[in-house]
Design an enzyme around this catalytic site. Structure first.
Site, PDB file in Angstrom:
ATOM      1  N   ASN A 213      26.534  35.793  40.188  1.00  0.00           N
ATOM      2  CA  ASN A 213      26.813  37.227  40.311  1.00  0.00           C
ATOM      3  C   ASN A 213      25.978  38.006  39.294  1.00  0.00           C
ATOM      4  O   ASN A 213      25.212  37.423  38.532  1.00  0.00           O
ATOM      5  CB  ASN A 213      28.317  37.486  40.139  1.00  0.00           C
ATOM      6  N   ASP A 281      34.507  32.846  41.983  1.00  0.00           N
ATOM      7  CA  ASP A 281      35.792  32.443  42.557  1.00  0.00           C
ATOM      8  C   ASP A 281      35.694  31.107  43.300  1.00  0.00           C
ATOM      9  O   ASP A 281      36.673  30.397  43.430  1.00  0.00           O
ATOM     10  CB  ASP A 281      36.284  33.533  43.515  1.00  0.00           C
ATOM     11  N   LYS A 291      17.934  18.242  47.715  1.00  0.00           N
ATOM     12  CA  LYS A 291      17.683  19.595  48.207  1.00  0.00           C
ATOM     13  C   LYS A 291      17.980  19.658  49.708  1.00  0.00           C
ATOM     14  O   LYS A 291      17.556  18.768  50.459  1.00  0.00           O
ATOM     15  CB  LYS A 291      16.217  19.952  47.931  1.00  0.00           C
ATOM     16  N   PRO A 308      38.826  26.839  39.385  1.00  0.00           N
ATOM     17  CA  PRO A 308      40.025  27.011  38.575  1.00  0.00           C
ATOM     18  C   PRO A 308      40.032  28.413  37.977  1.00  0.00           C
ATOM     19  O   PRO A 308      38.971  28.954  37.648  1.00  0.00           O
ATOM     20  CB  PRO A 308      39.850  25.965  37.464  1.00  0.00           C
ATOM     21  N   ILE A 310      40.421  30.177  34.947  1.00  0.00           N
ATOM     22  CA  ILE A 310      40.428  29.798  33.527  1.00  0.00           C
ATOM     23  C   ILE A 310      41.468  30.606  32.755  1.00  0.00           C
ATOM     24  O   ILE A 310      42.283  30.065  31.997  1.00  0.00           O
ATOM     25  CB  ILE A 310      39.020  29.997  32.915  1.00  0.00           C
ATOM     26  N   PHE A 327      39.859  40.548  31.793  1.00  0.00           N
ATOM     27  CA  PHE A 327      39.080  41.685  32.281  1.00  0.00           C
ATOM     28  C   PHE A 327      39.328  41.828  33.775  1.00  0.00           C
ATOM     29  O   PHE A 327      39.496  40.827  34.467  1.00  0.00           O
ATOM     30  CB  PHE A 327      37.581  41.474  32.009  1.00  0.00           C
ATOM     31  N   LYS A 341      47.385  42.058  37.727  1.00  0.00           N
ATOM     32  CA  LYS A 341      46.746  40.911  37.066  1.00  0.00           C
ATOM     33  C   LYS A 341      47.430  40.570  35.744  1.00  0.00           C
ATOM     34  O   LYS A 341      47.558  39.411  35.369  1.00  0.00           O
ATOM     35  CB  LYS A 341      45.279  41.272  36.804  1.00  0.00           C
ATOM     36  N   LYS A 345      48.583  36.813  35.694  1.00  0.00           N
ATOM     37  CA  LYS A 345      47.855  35.871  34.834  1.00  0.00           C
ATOM     38  C   LYS A 345      48.477  35.772  33.437  1.00  0.00           C
ATOM     39  O   LYS A 345      47.868  35.211  32.532  1.00  0.00           O
ATOM     40  CB  LYS A 345      46.389  36.261  34.745  1.00  0.00           C
TER      41      LYS A 345
HETATM   42  O1  C5P Z   1      41.067  37.655  39.376  1.00  0.00           O
HETATM   43  P1  C5P Z   1      39.863  38.222  38.738  1.00  0.00           P
HETATM   44  O2  C5P Z   1      38.630  37.375  38.904  1.00  0.00           O
HETATM   45  O3  C5P Z   1      39.567  39.654  39.063  1.00  0.00           O
HETATM   46  O4  C5P Z   1      40.249  38.217  37.184  1.00  0.00           O
HETATM   47  C1  C5P Z   1      39.362  38.601  36.235  1.00  0.00           C
HETATM   48  C2  C5P Z   1      39.742  37.994  34.937  1.00  0.00           C
HETATM   49  O5  C5P Z   1      40.056  36.611  35.089  1.00  0.00           O
HETATM   50  C3  C5P Z   1      38.588  37.994  33.946  1.00  0.00           C
HETATM   51  O6  C5P Z   1      39.137  38.067  32.660  1.00  0.00           O
HETATM   52  C4  C5P Z   1      37.928  36.664  34.201  1.00  0.00           C
HETATM   53  O7  C5P Z   1      37.192  36.219  33.067  1.00  0.00           O
HETATM   54  C5  C5P Z   1      39.097  35.765  34.489  1.00  0.00           C
HETATM   55  N1  C5P Z   1      38.816  34.683  35.452  1.00  0.00           N
HETATM   56  C6  C5P Z   1      38.849  33.384  35.015  1.00  0.00           C
HETATM   57  N2  C5P Z   1      38.628  32.365  35.908  1.00  0.00           N
HETATM   58  C7  C5P Z   1      38.407  32.630  37.206  1.00  0.00           C
HETATM   59  C8  C5P Z   1      38.388  33.954  37.651  1.00  0.00           C
HETATM   60  C9  C5P Z   1      38.593  34.959  36.747  1.00  0.00           C
HETATM   61  O8  C5P Z   1      39.022  33.153  33.823  1.00  0.00           O
HETATM   62  N3  C5P Z   1      38.220  31.627  38.030  1.00  0.00           N
END
Ligand code: C5P
Length: 402
Positions: A213, A281, A291, A308, A310, A327, A341, A345
């Site tokens: 991204n 994601d 390849k 996962p 994190i 974030f 969120k 989370k």
């Molecule tokens: O669910 P979303 O991706 O919008 O959440 C964003 C927050 O979750 C950010 O703090 C991002 O670093 C964290 N995140 C994570 N692992 C993921 C997806 C998002 O730690 N797989």
């Protein structure tokens, strides 16, 4: 190495400590280029200073006149900070009066960078009115003076005049390189360990292609430096970015979300976790070592599997840091999504931002801080300013809890 110090080693018995200083700075990711004065070279050799710094040592003004050499103006400006250690009474007197009759003094007059003087001399020389006047002049001009310490001196006398220890000099240098304006800036986060993720992740499709991204890592790296400037011990787990390594922090470089999680888990315990990374994601299931060929059998099918989360995993872990900040990069319904969120989370704070504009990769950000006690919208500002404001908010969070 990304930050660079120009170290002027003056003539004094403490010059040997400056050799330790070069090694300490290298360990902290700070490169050193050395100017050795004639007096300095009576105590340490250009060979030892050059071997430790890994660069040519400059001694003579007239060395620099050849076309192919770096001019003394460039030498004085190509560093982020100039450090004089040991700073003799003579070097400080010249600097205070604008005398430029050798390479070191010419450099001090020509530099456009801040200068840190680390004096070392006999106690009577230090206390002499002339030296004290010169020190005051340098301070009034905004230069920095570290030390001297009190103690026994090489000449057998006792008092102020010992050069500060290399660790203390390295701390002061790091402090100034981090943008602090004083050598003893308050460090409310000293003793706290902060773990930050930053940048994008890169999920392989095959050995040459990947999904990723637009995250540049700028906001995360700025937060890392801002926390460090307030004294925190920082571990940065970073996806691939083009940014220079921040000064004074431990960096673990990773590519995939799964690697990022492993790196974070093995870094715990921490007092603070901030998930700034734009973690992908999904990853591509079964990405192999071969390849994928563009052949006649149509388009390849990529099967995605979930990565996962994190942030969620760290906030559920038995080692849960006391403060967890996530974030939320959103393009619509920013606050509502951030609030959801926060609960989902199990975070203490969510920094919400609207990424529908040029936030990703840009230099500015408008943050909304969402916590259980409400939300606070900060105006648009540089990512560095926003990072400092967030670091201060974190310091206040711990003060309020104490
Ligand atoms: O669910 P979303 O991706 O919008 O959440 C964003 C927050 O979750 C950010 O703090 C991002 O670093 C964290 N995140 C994570 N692992 C993921 C997806 C998002 O730690 N797989």
């Amino acid at each position: 190495m990304d930050k660079r110090v120009l170290l002027i080693i003056g003539g004094g018995i403490a010059a040997y400590k400056s050799l330790f200083l070069i090694r300490l700075l290298a360990k902290r990711g700070i490169a050193t280029r050395v100017i050795l004065t004639r007096g300095g070279s009576e105590f340490v050799t250009p060979l030892s200073a050059g071997s430790l710094s890994g660069e040519r040592v400059f001694s003579d003004l007239w060395d620099l006149t050849a076309e192919s050499e770096m001019g003394h103006i460039e030498l004085s400006r190509s560093a982020d900070l100039v450090v004089v250690a040991p700073a003799t009474a003579d070097l400080m007197a010249k600097a205070a009066h604008g005398i430029a009759n050798d390479l070191a003094s010419t450099t001090l007059l020509a530099t456009d960078k801040r200068v840190l003087f680390v004096p070392a001399m006999n106690v009577r020389m230090w206390e002499a009115p002339a030296t004290q006047r010169n020190v005051q002049t340098l301070k009034n001009e905004g230069q920095y003076i570290l030390g001297p310490d009190a103690g026994e001196m090489a000449c057998g006398e006792f008092g102020f005049g010992r050069m500060s220890e290399p660790e203390a000099i390295a701390d002061a240098i790091e402090n100034l390189l981090l943008g602090n304006q004083s050598l003893d800036a308050p460090q409310p986060l000293k003793g706290r360990h902060a773990l930050i993720t930053a940048g994008p992740t890169r999920e392989p499709i095959d050995p040459v292609r990947y999904l990723s991204n637009h995250s540049s890592g700028k906001q995360g790296y700025a937060i890392v430096s801002a926390l460090r400037a307030l004294g925190a011990d920082v571990t940065l787990v970073s996806g691939p970015t083009a940014l220079p390594a921040p000064v004074g922090v431990k960096i673990v470089n990773v590519e995939t979300a799964r690697d990022m999680l492993t790196a974070c888990e093995s870094t715990l315990p921490a007092d603070i976790f901030i998930g700034v990374a734009a973690v992908a994601d999904w990853h591509v299931k079964g990405a192999g070592h071969k390849k994928i060929k563009k052949d006649k059998h149509g388009l390849p099918e990529l099967i995605l599997a979930e990565n996962p989360d994190i942030l969620a995993i760290i906030s559920e872990s038995k080692n849960r840091p006391a403060l967890i900040i996530g974030f939320a990069a959103e393009t619509d319904n920013v606050i509502a999504h951030a609030k959801a969120k926060l609960t989902k989370k199990n975070c203490d704070m969510i920094v919400a931002n609207d990424v529908s504009g040029d936030v990703m990769g840009g230099d500015e950000n408008a943050m909304i801080i969402v916590s259980k006690s409400g939300e606070q919208a900060w105006p648009r500002m540089t990512k560095h300013k926003a990072a400092k404001k967030l670091a201060l908010t974190i310091a206040t969070y711990f003060e309020d809890k104490a």
